[in-house]
Design a protein around this motif. Structure first.
Motif, PDB file in Angstrom:
ATOM      1  N   GLY A  15      17.768  -3.764  -5.856  1.00  0.00           N
ATOM      2  CA  GLY A  15      16.736  -2.771  -6.059  1.00  0.00           C
ATOM      3  C   GLY A  15      15.380  -3.355  -5.715  1.00  0.00           C
ATOM      4  O   GLY A  15      15.271  -4.512  -5.294  1.00  0.00           O
ATOM      5  N   ILE A  16      14.337  -2.560  -5.911  1.00  0.00           N
ATOM      6  CA  ILE A  16      12.972  -2.974  -5.588  1.00  0.00           C
ATOM      7  C   ILE A  16      12.090  -2.845  -6.826  1.00  0.00           C
ATOM      8  O   ILE A  16      12.214  -1.898  -7.602  1.00  0.00           O
ATOM      9  CB  ILE A  16      12.380  -2.103  -4.456  1.00  0.00           C
ATOM     10  N   CYS A  17      11.202  -3.817  -7.005  1.00  0.00           N
ATOM     11  CA  CYS A  17      10.140  -3.756  -8.003  1.00  0.00           C
ATOM     12  C   CYS A  17       8.805  -3.744  -7.262  1.00  0.00           C
ATOM     13  O   CYS A  17       8.505  -4.668  -6.505  1.00  0.00           O
ATOM     14  CB  CYS A  17      10.202  -4.952  -8.954  1.00  0.00           C
ATOM     15  N   ILE A  18       8.038  -2.697  -7.448  1.00  0.00           N
ATOM     16  CA  ILE A  18       6.718  -2.599  -6.817  1.00  0.00           C
ATOM     17  C   ILE A  18       5.663  -3.152  -7.774  1.00  0.00           C
ATOM     18  O   ILE A  18       5.611  -2.771  -8.948  1.00  0.00           O
ATOM     19  CB  ILE A  18       6.383  -1.136  -6.461  1.00  0.00           C
ATOM     20  N   ASP A  19       4.845  -4.067  -7.273  1.00  0.00           N
ATOM     21  CA  ASP A  19       3.676  -4.536  -8.010  1.00  0.00           C
ATOM     22  C   ASP A  19       2.475  -3.786  -7.448  1.00  0.00           C
ATOM     23  O   ASP A  19       2.187  -3.862  -6.251  1.00  0.00           O
ATOM     24  CB  ASP A  19       3.507  -6.051  -7.840  1.00  0.00           C
ATOM     25  N   THR A  20       1.773  -3.063  -8.311  1.00  0.00           N
ATOM     26  CA  THR A  20       0.700  -2.200  -7.816  1.00  0.00           C
ATOM     27  C   THR A  20      -0.461  -2.995  -7.229  1.00  0.00           C
ATOM     28  O   THR A  20      -1.050  -2.584  -6.220  1.00  0.00           O
ATOM     29  CB  THR A  20       0.198  -1.277  -8.931  1.00  0.00           C
ATOM     30  N   VAL A  64      -2.292   7.787  -3.495  1.00  0.00           N
ATOM     31  CA  VAL A  64      -1.036   7.437  -4.156  1.00  0.00           C
ATOM     32  C   VAL A  64       0.103   8.288  -3.604  1.00  0.00           C
ATOM     33  O   VAL A  64       1.195   7.783  -3.311  1.00  0.00           O
ATOM     34  CB  VAL A  64      -1.153   7.592  -5.690  1.00  0.00           C
ATOM     35  N   ASP A  65      -0.138   9.582  -3.448  1.00  0.00           N
ATOM     36  CA  ASP A  65       0.885  10.466  -2.873  1.00  0.00           C
ATOM     37  C   ASP A  65       1.309   9.978  -1.492  1.00  0.00           C
ATOM     38  O   ASP A  65       2.514   9.927  -1.172  1.00  0.00           O
ATOM     39  CB  ASP A  65       0.345  11.896  -2.749  1.00  0.00           C
ATOM     40  N   GLU A  66       0.325   9.614  -0.663  1.00  0.00           N
ATOM     41  CA  GLU A  66       0.625   9.181   0.711  1.00  0.00           C
ATOM     42  C   GLU A  66       1.401   7.871   0.713  1.00  0.00           C
ATOM     43  O   GLU A  66       2.369   7.715   1.479  1.00  0.00           O
ATOM     44  CB  GLU A  66      -0.683   9.030   1.488  1.00  0.00           C
ATOM     45  N   THR A  67       1.008   6.939  -0.137  1.00  0.00           N
ATOM     46  CA  THR A  67       1.693   5.641  -0.180  1.00  0.00           C
ATOM     47  C   THR A  67       3.115   5.784  -0.696  1.00  0.00           C
ATOM     48  O   THR A  67       4.045   5.167  -0.168  1.00  0.00           O
ATOM     49  CB  THR A  67       0.894   4.660  -1.057  1.00  0.00           C
ATOM     50  N   ILE A  68       3.298   6.601  -1.707  1.00  0.00           N
ATOM     51  CA  ILE A  68       4.648   6.821  -2.242  1.00  0.00           C
ATOM     52  C   ILE A  68       5.536   7.507  -1.210  1.00  0.00           C
ATOM     53  O   ILE A  68       6.710   7.157  -1.053  1.00  0.00           O
ATOM     54  CB  ILE A  68       4.582   7.644  -3.540  1.00  0.00           C
ATOM     55  N   VAL A 108      11.606   2.808   2.816  1.00  0.00           N
ATOM     56  CA  VAL A 108      12.530   2.081   1.932  1.00  0.00           C
ATOM     57  C   VAL A 108      13.499   3.025   1.239  1.00  0.00           C
ATOM     58  O   VAL A 108      14.710   2.828   1.257  1.00  0.00           O
ATOM     59  CB  VAL A 108      11.746   1.265   0.882  1.00  0.00           C
ATOM     60  N   GLY A 109      12.942   4.042   0.586  1.00  0.00           N
ATOM     61  CA  GLY A 109      13.743   4.984  -0.190  1.00  0.00           C
ATOM     62  C   GLY A 109      13.439   4.846  -1.672  1.00  0.00           C
ATOM     63  O   GLY A 109      13.632   3.767  -2.252  1.00  0.00           O
ATOM     64  N   LEU A 110      12.959   5.899  -2.299  1.00  0.00           N
ATOM     65  CA  LEU A 110      12.626   5.842  -3.721  1.00  0.00           C
ATOM     66  C   LEU A 110      13.842   5.587  -4.599  1.00  0.00           C
ATOM     67  O   LEU A 110      13.700   5.134  -5.735  1.00  0.00           O
ATOM     68  CB  LEU A 110      11.945   7.153  -4.141  1.00  0.00           C
ATOM     69  N   GLU A 111      15.025   5.836  -4.073  1.00  0.00           N
ATOM     70  CA  GLU A 111      16.235   5.585  -4.865  1.00  0.00           C
ATOM     71  C   GLU A 111      16.436   4.105  -5.156  1.00  0.00           C
ATOM     72  O   GLU A 111      17.204   3.743  -6.055  1.00  0.00           O
ATOM     73  CB  GLU A 111      17.468   6.154  -4.161  1.00  0.00           C
TER      74      GLU A 111
END
Length: 289
Positions: free
Chosen positions: A181-186, A202-206, A213-216
């Protein structure tokens, strides 16, 4: 909301409800998390600056599991040692990284912790593709327990370190046979070149993360503000809402419909009399019901 801090396990047992306190007692993490107002969080099992194996007694492990189940709501994550370098082309460092990661995975299994977080590291001349190939080979060599998952953390992206670009995170997912999985550090995400300062940004980056990558694959978030601006590649965390991400950006992150239900661990500094308790309270203040 599942939010907490990266807490220390150092010292003898903080509470006196155990017959055999031990130095660097893992049960301290639960007490400290509660004192800060957190309900999930992150730990080192040993000093992150040296090659050292976790030493956790059966009694301490059982107590940690019981205290966590009784008093906390969200999941713990173990952060691997800073010395670990999955991307290295050097055989000796590669083997040390494998041994260290395996020990952390085994410790997570013993403690009932579902995640072990790790940076990809630096390719040191192997190139992006070569570094990602090396990292995938290391991950595939590990014996990952059934109930534990490796999380690759996003990086600030300085020098030859990988993980600063979403393509790197997608690349390691594609290369390994392990279900990582992935851990995002802001803070890392911001200084690596991704805008997180407004709801629109934030919307654009997500959306871009989801496309690449995939939010899953996103399992955990290190929630930190940054002392440096977008694209600087300088990794220095700031108090929540008092850095370049700011209150608007932090609020947009923790209230975003794709992120709000994820667990958050803070790695914020202690400054101006403001520590983890203040930062967690600030996050809760910015959270919308």
């Amino acid at each position: 909301m599942n939010v907490g801090a990266h807490v220390s396990i150092s010292g003898s047992r903080v509470s006196s409800d155990t017959a055999t306190p031990e130095y660097n007692d893992i049960r301290n993490a639960v007490d400290r998390q509660l004192a800060f107002g957190g309900n999930c969080g992150q730990i080192f099992t040993t000093s992150p600056q040296v090659w050292q194996q976790p030493e956790i007694s059966d009694e301490a492990a059982q107590g940690f599991r019981e205290l966590t189940a009784e008093k906390l709501e969200g999941p713990w994550v173990i952060h691997s040692a800073y010395l670990v370098n999955l991307c290295t082309p050097k055989d000796d460092l590669r083997q040390k990284s494998i041994d260290s990661m395996q020990a952390e995975l085994d410790a997570a299994d013993k403690l009932g912790i579902p995640y072990v977080n790790v940076h990809l590291g630096a390719h040191t001349g192997a190139g992006v593709g070569g570094g990602l190939d090396n990292a995938a080979e290391v991950i595939d060599e590990l014996d990952v327990p059934e109930d534990v998952q490796i999380l690759v953390e996003s990086d600030a992206g300085s020098g030859t370190k990988l993980g600063g670009e979403f393509d790197h995170l997608a690349g390691i997912i594609e290369r390994t046979d392990e279900e990582i999985g992935i851990c995002i550090d802001t803070a890392h995400t911001l200084v690596a070149g991704n805008d997180l300062t407004t709801p629109e940004a934030v919307d654009e980056t997500i959306q871009r993360f989801d496309d690449v990558v995939g939010l899953e694959y996103l399992e955990y978030i290190h929630l930190n503000d940054s002392k440096h601006d977008i694209g600087t590649h300088k990794d220095e965390h700031a108090l929540i809402g008092e850095g370049y991400i700011g209150e608007d950006g932090i609020a947009a992150i923790i209230n975003h419909p794709e992120l709000r239900d994820l667990p958050y661990a803070l790695e914020t500094p202690t400054e101006d009399g403001k520590g983890f308790e203040w930062n967690i309270a600030k996050v809760k203040e910015l959270r919308e019901n």
